[in-house]
Design a protein around this motif. Structure first.
Motif, PDB file in Angstrom:
ATOM      1  N   GLU A  44     -45.476  85.137   0.760  1.00 47.61           N
ATOM      2  CA  GLU A  44     -44.044  84.932   0.501  1.00 47.61           C
ATOM      3  C   GLU A  44     -43.356  86.251   0.175  1.00 47.61           C
ATOM      4  OE1 GLU A  44     -43.450  81.941  -2.489  1.00 47.61           O
ATOM      5  OE2 GLU A  44     -44.649  80.470  -1.390  1.00 47.61           O
ATOM      6  N   TRP A  45     -44.004  87.099  -0.633  1.00 47.43           N
ATOM      7  CA  TRP A  45     -43.407  88.389  -0.983  1.00 47.43           C
ATOM      8  C   TRP A  45     -43.168  89.228   0.264  1.00 47.43           C
ATOM      9  CZ3 TRP A  45     -47.545  89.760  -5.186  1.00 47.43           C
ATOM     10  CH2 TRP A  45     -47.398  88.904  -6.264  1.00 47.43           C
ATOM     11  N   LEU A  46     -44.159  89.224   1.167  1.00 45.83           N
ATOM     12  CA  LEU A  46     -44.045  90.038   2.377  1.00 45.83           C
ATOM     13  C   LEU A  46     -42.914  89.555   3.285  1.00 45.83           C
ATOM     14  CD1 LEU A  46     -47.806  90.572   3.230  1.00 45.83           C
ATOM     15  CD2 LEU A  46     -46.195  92.275   2.356  1.00 45.83           C
ATOM     16  N   GLU A  47     -42.589  88.275   3.203  1.00 44.46           N
ATOM     17  CA  GLU A  47     -41.484  87.727   3.998  1.00 44.46           C
ATOM     18  C   GLU A  47     -40.140  87.989   3.329  1.00 44.46           C
ATOM     19  OE1 GLU A  47     -42.439  83.624   4.580  1.00 44.46           O
ATOM     20  OE2 GLU A  47     -44.195  84.100   5.794  1.00 44.46           O
ATOM     21  N   GLY A  48     -40.164  88.381   2.068  1.00 45.81           N
ATOM     22  CA  GLY A  48     -38.938  88.629   1.313  1.00 45.81           C
ATOM     23  C   GLY A  48     -38.640  90.106   1.185  1.00 45.81           C
ATOM     24  N   SER A  49     -38.274  90.518  -0.026  1.00 42.56           N
ATOM     25  CA  SER A  49     -37.815  91.889  -0.246  1.00 42.56           C
ATOM     26  C   SER A  49     -38.910  92.841  -0.706  1.00 42.56           C
ATOM     27  CB  SER A  49     -36.684  91.896  -1.272  1.00 42.56           C
ATOM     28  OG  SER A  49     -37.174  91.432  -2.520  1.00 42.56           O
ATOM     29  N   SER A  82     -63.153 100.180   4.496  1.00 39.37           N
ATOM     30  CA  SER A  82     -62.174  99.201   4.037  1.00 39.37           C
ATOM     31  C   SER A  82     -61.014  99.940   3.401  1.00 39.37           C
ATOM     32  CB  SER A  82     -62.805  98.277   3.002  1.00 39.37           C
ATOM     33  OG  SER A  82     -63.836  97.527   3.571  1.00 39.37           O
ATOM     34  N   PRO A  83     -59.826  99.310   3.347  1.00 37.60           N
ATOM     35  CA  PRO A  83     -58.692  99.966   2.682  1.00 37.60           C
ATOM     36  C   PRO A  83     -59.042 100.373   1.261  1.00 37.60           C
ATOM     37  CG  PRO A  83     -57.960  98.038   3.885  1.00 37.60           C
ATOM     38  CD  PRO A  83     -59.462  98.016   3.911  1.00 37.60           C
ATOM     39  N   LEU A  84     -58.529 101.537   0.842  1.00 40.58           N
ATOM     40  CA  LEU A  84     -58.844 102.096  -0.471  1.00 40.58           C
ATOM     41  C   LEU A  84     -57.739 101.938  -1.498  1.00 40.58           C
ATOM     42  CD1 LEU A  84     -60.419 105.444   0.692  1.00 40.58           C
ATOM     43  CD2 LEU A  84     -61.608 103.395  -0.065  1.00 40.58           C
ATOM     44  N   ALA A  85     -56.509 101.764  -1.030  1.00 40.50           N
ATOM     45  CA  ALA A  85     -55.395 101.712  -1.967  1.00 40.50           C
ATOM     46  C   ALA A  85     -54.237 100.931  -1.364  1.00 40.50           C
ATOM     47  CB  ALA A  85     -54.933 103.128  -2.315  1.00 40.50           C
ATOM     48  N   SER A  86     -53.388 100.407  -2.252  1.00 41.21           N
ATOM     49  CA  SER A  86     -52.166  99.751  -1.785  1.00 41.21           C
ATOM     50  C   SER A  86     -51.020 100.148  -2.698  1.00 41.21           C
ATOM     51  CB  SER A  86     -52.324  98.227  -1.744  1.00 41.21           C
ATOM     52  OG  SER A  86     -52.390  97.677  -3.041  1.00 41.21           O
ATOM     53  N   HIS A  87     -49.830 100.100  -2.153  1.00 43.62           N
ATOM     54  CA  HIS A  87     -48.610 100.429  -2.887  1.00 43.62           C
ATOM     55  C   HIS A  87     -47.591  99.351  -2.566  1.00 43.62           C
ATOM     56  CE1 HIS A  87     -44.561 102.308  -3.114  1.00 43.62           C
ATOM     57  NE2 HIS A  87     -45.044 102.697  -4.275  1.00 43.62           N
ATOM     58  N   TRP A  88     -46.921  98.840  -3.595  1.00 41.96           N
ATOM     59  CA  TRP A  88     -45.919  97.787  -3.426  1.00 41.96           C
ATOM     60  C   TRP A  88     -44.602  98.243  -4.024  1.00 41.96           C
ATOM     61  CZ3 TRP A  88     -46.918  93.170  -1.043  1.00 41.96           C
ATOM     62  CH2 TRP A  88     -48.254  92.909  -0.773  1.00 41.96           C
ATOM     63  N   GLN A  90     -34.313  98.013  -4.038  1.00 46.29           N
ATOM     64  CA  GLN A  90     -34.182  98.687  -5.327  1.00 46.29           C
ATOM     65  C   GLN A  90     -35.009  99.957  -5.416  1.00 46.29           C
ATOM     66  OE1 GLN A  90     -35.113  95.828  -8.346  1.00 46.29           O
ATOM     67  NE2 GLN A  90     -33.554  94.399  -7.665  1.00 46.29           N
ATOM     68  N   GLN A  91     -35.896 100.189  -4.453  1.00 49.53           N
ATOM     69  CA  GLN A  91     -36.758 101.363  -4.450  1.00 49.53           C
ATOM     70  C   GLN A  91     -37.591 101.464  -5.725  1.00 49.53           C
ATOM     71  OE1 GLN A  91     -37.045 103.432  -1.727  1.00 49.53           O
ATOM     72  NE2 GLN A  91     -35.716 101.962  -0.730  1.00 49.53           N
ATOM     73  N   LYS A  92     -37.964 100.312  -6.295  1.00 48.17           N
ATOM     74  CA  LYS A  92     -38.778 100.295  -7.507  1.00 48.17           C
ATOM     75  C   LYS A  92     -40.236 100.059  -7.147  1.00 48.17           C
ATOM     76  CE  LYS A  92     -35.322  98.685 -10.732  1.00 48.17           C
ATOM     77  NZ  LYS A  92     -34.959  97.660 -11.707  1.00 48.17           N
ATOM     78  N   CYS A  93     -41.099 100.864  -7.715  1.00 45.90           N
ATOM     79  CA  CYS A  93     -42.532 100.697  -7.505  1.00 45.90           C
ATOM     80  C   CYS A  93     -43.022  99.523  -8.342  1.00 45.90           C
ATOM     81  CB  CYS A  93     -43.273 101.970  -7.910  1.00 45.90           C
ATOM     82  SG  CYS A  93     -45.061 101.820  -7.744  1.00 45.90           S
ATOM     83  N   LEU A  94     -43.680  98.558  -7.685  1.00 44.56           N
ATOM     84  CA  LEU A  94     -44.268  97.431  -8.392  1.00 44.56           C
ATOM     85  C   LEU A  94     -45.704  97.718  -8.793  1.00 44.56           C
ATOM     86  CD1 LEU A  94     -42.992  94.478  -6.200  1.00 44.56           C
ATOM     87  CD2 LEU A  94     -42.121  95.218  -8.411  1.00 44.56           C
TER      88      LEU A  94
END
Length: 91
Positions: free
Chosen positions: A43-48, A60-66, A71-75
């Protein structure tokens, strides 16, 4: 090293990264209690909310950033516990 936008097919990898962090560790049960599930991430990926994965060839992937797109705010910025110290910084 490759950074790319997260897709729905990456949700399992994202959760694997989240439960493998050393600091502020959460189990899958802990995440579900606070509302972080495969369904909520979809749902988040379909939203903002937008995210990126860091991959190194053959691994395998090592890191993720949200972040919240408008708002350009790092989650969150999550790095796996098993990652060798400094491997991302050196690349």
């Amino acid at each position: 090293m490759r950074l790319r936008e997260i897709e729905r097919t990456d949700i399992k990898d994202i959760l694997d990264i989240r439960v493998s962090t050393k600091e502020n560790h959460f189990s899958m049960t802990d995440l579900a209690i606070v509302g972080v599930t495969q369904e909520s991430i979809a749902e988040w990926l379909e939203g903002s909310v937008k995210g990126w994965l860091c991959e190194i060839s053959g691994a395998s992937p090592l890191a993720s950033h949200w972040r919240i797109a408008r708002q350009q705010k790092c989650l969150s910025l999550l790095v796996t516990r098993n990652m060798k110290r400094g491997v991302l910084a050196r690349r």
